[in-house]
Design an enzyme around this catalytic site. Structure first.
Site, PDB file in Angstrom:
ATOM      1  N   LYS A 165       1.101  -1.044  -0.051  1.00  0.00           N
ATOM      2  CA  LYS A 165       0.028  -0.293   0.151  1.00  0.00           C
ATOM      3  C   LYS A 165       1.281   1.404   0.191  1.00  0.00           C
ATOM      4  O   LYS A 165       1.807   1.421   0.581  1.00  0.00           O
ATOM      5  CB  LYS A 165      -0.369  -0.517   1.414  1.00  0.00           C
ATOM      6  CG  LYS A 165      -1.786   1.384   1.420  1.00  0.00           C
ATOM      7  CD  LYS A 165      -2.764   1.008   2.647  1.00  0.00           C
ATOM      8  CE  LYS A 165      -3.326   1.941   3.387  1.00  0.00           C
ATOM      9  NZ  LYS A 165      -4.045   2.122   4.416  1.00  0.00           N
TER      10      LYS A 165
HETATM   11  C1  5RP Z   1      -0.884   5.159   8.198  1.00  0.00           C
HETATM   12  C2  5RP Z   1      -2.379   4.134   7.116  1.00  0.00           C
HETATM   13  C3  5RP Z   1      -3.446   5.061   7.557  1.00  0.00           C
HETATM   14  O1  5RP Z   1      -3.747   4.283   9.054  1.00  0.00           O
HETATM   15  C4  5RP Z   1      -5.019   4.775   6.987  1.00  0.00           C
HETATM   16  O2  5RP Z   1      -4.722   3.337   5.846  1.00  0.00           O
HETATM   17  C5  5RP Z   1      -4.543   5.263   5.545  1.00  0.00           C
HETATM   18  O3  5RP Z   1      -5.542   5.680   4.422  1.00  0.00           O
HETATM   19  P1  5RP Z   1      -6.098   7.457   3.775  1.00  0.00           P
HETATM   20  O4  5RP Z   1      -5.126   7.756   3.464  1.00  0.00           O
HETATM   21  O5  5RP Z   1      -6.800   6.854   2.903  1.00  0.00           O
HETATM   22  O6  5RP Z   1      -7.414   7.773   5.070  1.00  0.00           O
HETATM   23  O7  5RP Z   1      -2.060   3.632   6.342  1.00  0.00           O
HETATM   24  O8  5RP Z   1       0.298   4.546   7.585  1.00  0.00           O
END
Ligand code: 5RP
Length: 296
Positions: free
Chosen positions: A204
């Site tokens: 991610k």
């Molecule tokens: C931190 C993360 C977050 O907690 C979250 O999952 C990010 O999601 P978004 O940016 O779409 O709100 O990954 O590293």
């Protein structure tokens, strides 16, 4: 080989995952004050959801069958207070600084630096064995490339990859980007590749200019986070570009649940990911659904 395809949409091989793990270091994030209420109406539109252990155990609708990727690294917080460390650092760096205002400014700067540094100081918070016992599809672990605790965070991922594989879990590596880093293709290319090299089944990261280079350099499939809330049209546009440039989907939080119309927004994101809907058409869909949301 871990079977990450089991969380992907069967028809498209892509994924819309809802991120609701922000509280693990941010506390009651706006839009997630009552996670159960946030998640419940969105689940119908998710291929997977990524909560923390607490949200998973206490806030998910018990009847939910949506696959879960459980946040398994943490131990940090947006505040950190170690007065001894702060005073020690201040006394070294303020030597010869007579002006009290300048000294106070330096104290604030050092406190911020300590908080930022400590944000990368994560450990594994849910073991692979416990995650498997909880029946989740996978776990997520953040890596902080270029940060103070880079090595520890990369080793967290490597260890989870070993242990998760034994339990049949998908391991999602998250490239966490500290304030001191630039979210460009060079940095994200480095961080995603390092996550893949240490065993992440899916990585991610964030969308950036030159994203196709990031995808090309990372042999694990990539999903994008949304980052800070931006106008819906903008979020749908970068989702669409990410998919065009090779992402297999999204693991998106704030740009969905902080929207004034989260159910409309997740459906528009879904249409971009699974139907290659153009950003303009997706925004039109968002607007239509915001006025007259579908009830089921
Ligand atoms: C931190 C993360 C977050 O907690 C979250 O999952 C990010 O999601 P978004 O940016 O779409 O709100 O990954 O590293």
């Amino acid at each position: 080989m871990s079977d990450h395809m089991k969380i992907m949409n069967e028809k498209t091989g892509r994924i819309v995952m809802l991120a609701v793990d922000h509280g693990y270091f941010q506390g009651p994030t706006s839009g997630l004050e009552e996670p159960g209420k946030t998640v419940e109406p969105l689940l119908a539109w998710c291929d997977a959801v990524s909560p923390t252990k607490g949200v998973f155990l206490r806030c998910m609708p018990p009847e939910s069958k949506t696959p879960v990727i459980l946040r398994a690294s943490g131990g940090n917080a947006i505040v950190y207070s170690d007065p001894v460390e702060l005073e020690r650092e201040l006394s070294i760096r303020s030597a010869g600084l007579a002006d009290e205002t300048a000294r106070e400014a330096l104290r604030g700067q050092i406190a911020d630096e300590i908080v930022n540094r400590e944000l990368s100081n994560e450990s594994i918070t849910v073991s692979a064995a416990e995650a498997a016992r909880l029946g989740v599809a996978g776990v997520s672990v953040s890596v902080y490339v270029g940060a103070c605790y880079q090595k520890e965070s990369i080793l967290n991922l490597a260890r989870m990859s070993d242990e998760g594989r034994r339990e049949g879990l998908i391991v999602l590596g998250i490239t966490a980007v500290g304030k001191e880093m630039t979210r460009d293709a060079r940095y994200l290319g480095l961080a995603t590749r390092i996550a893949a090299e240490h065993g992440a089944d899916v990585v991610k990261t964030y969308y950036c200019e030159g994203f196709e280079r990031v995808v090309r350099g990372c042999f694990a499939p990539i999903v994008i986070a949304g980052g800070k809330k931006v106008p819906e049209r903008e979020a749908l546009a970068f989702c669409s570009r990410a998919i065009d440039e090779g992402a297999v989907g999204v693991d998106m939080g704030r740009n969905i649940f902080q929207s004034a119309h989260p159910v409309a927004m997740i459906q528009a994101v879904r249409a971009v990911v699974h139907e290659d809907l153009s950003p303009d058409a997706a925004y039109e869909m968002f607007e239509d659904l915001s006025v007259a949301p579908l009830t089921d």
